[in-house]
Design an enzyme around this catalytic site. Structure first.
Site, PDB file in Angstrom:
ATOM      1  N   GLY A 228       0.838  -1.187   0.000  1.00 41.33           N
ATOM      2  CA  GLY A 228       0.000   0.000   0.000  1.00 41.33           C
ATOM      3  C   GLY A 228       0.871   1.233   0.000  1.00 41.33           C
ATOM      4  O   GLY A 228       1.809   1.343   0.799  1.00 41.33           O
TER       5      GLY A 228
ATOM      6  N   GLU B  91       0.432   4.392   0.849  1.00 40.09           N
ATOM      7  CA  GLU B  91       0.439   5.271   2.020  1.00 40.09           C
ATOM      8  C   GLU B  91       1.062   4.589   3.240  1.00 40.09           C
ATOM      9  O   GLU B  91       1.774   5.223   4.013  1.00 40.09           O
ATOM     10  CB  GLU B  91      -0.987   5.725   2.328  1.00 40.09           C
ATOM     11  CG  GLU B  91      -1.647   6.496   1.203  1.00 40.09           C
ATOM     12  CD  GLU B  91      -2.261   5.611   0.131  1.00 40.09           C
ATOM     13  OE1 GLU B  91      -2.764   6.149  -0.866  1.00 40.09           O
ATOM     14  OE2 GLU B  91      -2.245   4.361   0.298  1.00 40.09           O
TER      15      GLU B  91
ATOM     16  N   ASN C 279       3.335   2.268   3.018  1.00 40.14           N
ATOM     17  CA  ASN C 279       4.771   2.262   2.722  1.00 40.14           C
ATOM     18  C   ASN C 279       5.429   3.543   3.228  1.00 40.14           C
ATOM     19  O   ASN C 279       6.488   3.515   3.864  1.00 40.14           O
ATOM     20  CB  ASN C 279       5.020   2.154   1.212  1.00 40.14           C
ATOM     21  CG  ASN C 279       4.788   0.763   0.672  1.00 40.14           C
ATOM     22  OD1 ASN C 279       4.749  -0.216   1.410  1.00 40.14           O
ATOM     23  ND2 ASN C 279       4.632   0.674  -0.637  1.00 40.14           N
TER      24      ASN C 279
ATOM     25  N   TYR D 235      -4.955  -6.832  -9.413  1.00 41.93           N
ATOM     26  CA  TYR D 235      -5.616  -6.338  -8.210  1.00 41.93           C
ATOM     27  C   TYR D 235      -6.976  -6.995  -8.029  1.00 41.93           C
ATOM     28  O   TYR D 235      -7.741  -7.160  -8.991  1.00 41.93           O
ATOM     29  CB  TYR D 235      -5.808  -4.823  -8.286  1.00 41.93           C
ATOM     30  CG  TYR D 235      -4.521  -4.032  -8.328  1.00 41.93           C
ATOM     31  CD1 TYR D 235      -3.810  -3.776  -7.166  1.00 41.93           C
ATOM     32  CD2 TYR D 235      -4.022  -3.549  -9.531  1.00 41.93           C
ATOM     33  CE1 TYR D 235      -2.634  -3.058  -7.186  1.00 41.93           C
ATOM     34  CE2 TYR D 235      -2.840  -2.814  -9.571  1.00 41.93           C
ATOM     35  CZ  TYR D 235      -2.151  -2.584  -8.410  1.00 41.93           C
ATOM     36  OH  TYR D 235      -0.982  -1.870  -8.440  1.00 41.93           O
TER      37      TYR D 235
ATOM     38  N   LYS E 125      10.345  13.690  -9.839  1.00 48.42           N
ATOM     39  CA  LYS E 125      11.353  12.632  -9.774  1.00 48.42           C
ATOM     40  C   LYS E 125      11.596  12.087 -11.179  1.00 48.42           C
ATOM     41  O   LYS E 125      10.665  11.601 -11.825  1.00 48.42           O
ATOM     42  CB  LYS E 125      10.870  11.512  -8.849  1.00 48.42           C
ATOM     43  CG  LYS E 125      10.539  11.952  -7.429  1.00 48.42           C
ATOM     44  CD  LYS E 125       9.692  10.917  -6.706  1.00 48.42           C
ATOM     45  CE  LYS E 125       8.297  10.835  -7.303  1.00 48.42           C
ATOM     46  NZ  LYS E 125       7.440   9.820  -6.640  1.00 48.42           N
TER      47      LYS E 125
ATOM     48  N   GLY F  23       7.636   0.425  -4.913  1.00 47.39           N
ATOM     49  CA  GLY F  23       7.781   1.006  -3.582  1.00 47.39           C
ATOM     50  C   GLY F  23       8.813   2.101  -3.476  1.00 47.39           C
ATOM     51  O   GLY F  23       8.873   2.804  -2.464  1.00 47.39           O
ATOM     52  N   ALA F  24       9.632   2.285  -4.526  1.00 46.96           N
ATOM     53  CA  ALA F  24      10.697   3.286  -4.438  1.00 46.96           C
ATOM     54  C   ALA F  24      10.143   4.705  -4.376  1.00 46.96           C
ATOM     55  O   ALA F  24      10.692   5.565  -3.679  1.00 46.96           O
ATOM     56  CB  ALA F  24      11.654   3.140  -5.622  1.00 46.96           C
TER      57      ALA F  24
ATOM     58  N   ASP G 172       7.298   5.662  -3.038  1.00 43.22           N
ATOM     59  CA  ASP G 172       6.789   5.865  -1.684  1.00 43.22           C
ATOM     60  C   ASP G 172       7.940   6.119  -0.718  1.00 43.22           C
ATOM     61  O   ASP G 172       7.861   6.987   0.164  1.00 43.22           O
ATOM     62  CB  ASP G 172       6.001   4.645  -1.219  1.00 43.22           C
ATOM     63  CG  ASP G 172       4.894   4.255  -2.168  1.00 43.22           C
ATOM     64  OD1 ASP G 172       4.297   5.167  -2.774  1.00 43.22           O
ATOM     65  OD2 ASP G 172       4.641   3.051  -2.317  1.00 43.22           O
TER      66      ASP G 172
ATOM     67  N   ASP H 252       8.130  -4.142  -0.863  1.00 42.24           N
ATOM     68  CA  ASP H 252       7.956  -2.694  -0.938  1.00 42.24           C
ATOM     69  C   ASP H 252       8.779  -1.952   0.114  1.00 42.24           C
ATOM     70  O   ASP H 252       8.988  -0.748   0.001  1.00 42.24           O
ATOM     71  CB  ASP H 252       6.474  -2.331  -0.744  1.00 42.24           C
ATOM     72  CG  ASP H 252       5.621  -2.721  -1.929  1.00 42.24           C
ATOM     73  OD1 ASP H 252       6.146  -3.372  -2.850  1.00 42.24           O
ATOM     74  OD2 ASP H 252       4.426  -2.392  -1.927  1.00 42.24           O
TER      75      ASP H 252
END
Length: 332
Positions: A42, A44, A46, A111, A232, A261-262, A264, A300
């Protein structure tokens, strides 16, 4: 150099869905693999877990099913040092699920989150007492794509003008094309990002959403109102646009195992750095350091360097910042 603006001291509150995640324990197709690894996923949460790693008091607000996956997700996020006491368990709706499929062309994610507990969240989440003492409330573009009530949640959070808010709003565009089937993503995400105090967007996703030829400065022209906009550019650099100032920090050369996950992790590092002393250049460096930890693992959430090493990396001369041998983690 410090930004002319910065959030007040206090904890961070992250709001959004986290799912249980299933992935092959070895890189084989789902049709034949014998074992699946269970983790949590997730955006947020993360961010919340990395903020906790960096010593920032942080709470995560969400809804989970009253099921085994929901209990596992809550326990995993809480074990990272995040306050999960405001997470609600819904007796009628399940915890969302994602499944990773590995193949020759890479990893594909499917998902299973329709009708999930988190998709039923609405503006009432913002009435939680934790927001009264928050310095920053962090949201992403995933939430408004989940349901009309989730979109109302984000819109209400951003409805108060920046100068009148009791806390800063951080918003990561985090575009997930599979969640936006109605063609509204470009307009909705640009509007929401432009109403935030701090906004994050990847240059690649900005190009997908708003124009293939955009450069970082063009994104700032399209999203002019955040007090700080961070663009980014993958493994190249990150640029922060403030009120009359611009800061760019190159990305360190990092061995990439998986990129999930990077973004986040970067957001968490930047927010932690900003809350620490307001120096945007150092906040961008901390964003890169945190993102590098996520890039080196298949999950993540990866391990950070110890605090002494982080401080040494933050203080490196510019000429040493991108050297490969700078980023070797002894014992990791």
């Amino acid at each position: 150099m410090k930004s002319t603006w910065g959030p007040a001291e206090g904890p961070v509150v992250c709001i959004g869905e986290t799912m249980a995640a299933l992935a092959p324990a070895v890189p084989e197709p789902l049709e034949t693999v014998e074992d699946l690894r269970v983790s949590v996923a997730g955006a947020e949460s993360n961010v919340a877990m990395y903020l906790a790693d960096l010593g920032v008091p942080v709470a995560w607000l969400s809804a989970l099913g009253d099921d085994a996956f929901g209990r596992r997700v809550r326990a995993a996020v809480g074990a990272a040092g995040v306050d999960v006491s405001g997470v609600r368990h819904d007796p009628d709706r399940p915890t969302g699920l994602l499944v990773k499929e590995t193949g020759r062309t890479g990893t594909r994610v499917r998902y299973y989150r329709g009708g999930s507990a988190a998709s039923a969240m609405g503006p009432e989440v913002l009435d939680d007492d934790r927001l009264k003492s928050a310095s920053v409330v962090h949201l992403t573009g995933v939430t408004p794509a989940l349901s009309p009530s989730c979109r109302s949640l984000v819109e209400r959070a951003l409805a108060t003008p920046p100068g009148e808010r009791p806390h800063a709003i951080s918003f990561d565009v985090n575009h997930r094309p599979a969640l936006w089937s109605d063609g509204t993503a470009a307009a909705v995400l640009r509007d929401l990002a432009d109403r935030a105090d701090i906004a994050f967007v990847g240059l690649d996703e900005a190009q997908d959403l708003w124009g293939a030829d955009l450069a970082a400065a063009d994104v700032r022209r399209l999203v002019p109102h955040p007090r700080l906009l961070v663009v980014k550019d993958g493994g190249h650099a990150a640029t922060a646009f403030g009120e009359g100032n611009t800061w760019t920090v190159p990305a360190p050369r990092t061995d990439v195992v998986e990129s999930v996950g990077a973004g986040d992790a970067f957001a968490a590092g930047f927010l932690a750095g900003l809350l620490r002393d307001g120096h945007v250049h150092r906040a961008l460096r901390l964003g890169h350091i945190t993102a590098a930890s996520a890039l080196r693992v298949t999950s993540d959430h990866g391990p950070l360097p110890d605090r002494a090493r982080i401080e040494r990396l933050l203080d490196l001369p510019a000429r040493d910042w991108t050297r490969q041998d700078t980023w070797i983690h002894s014992g990791r």
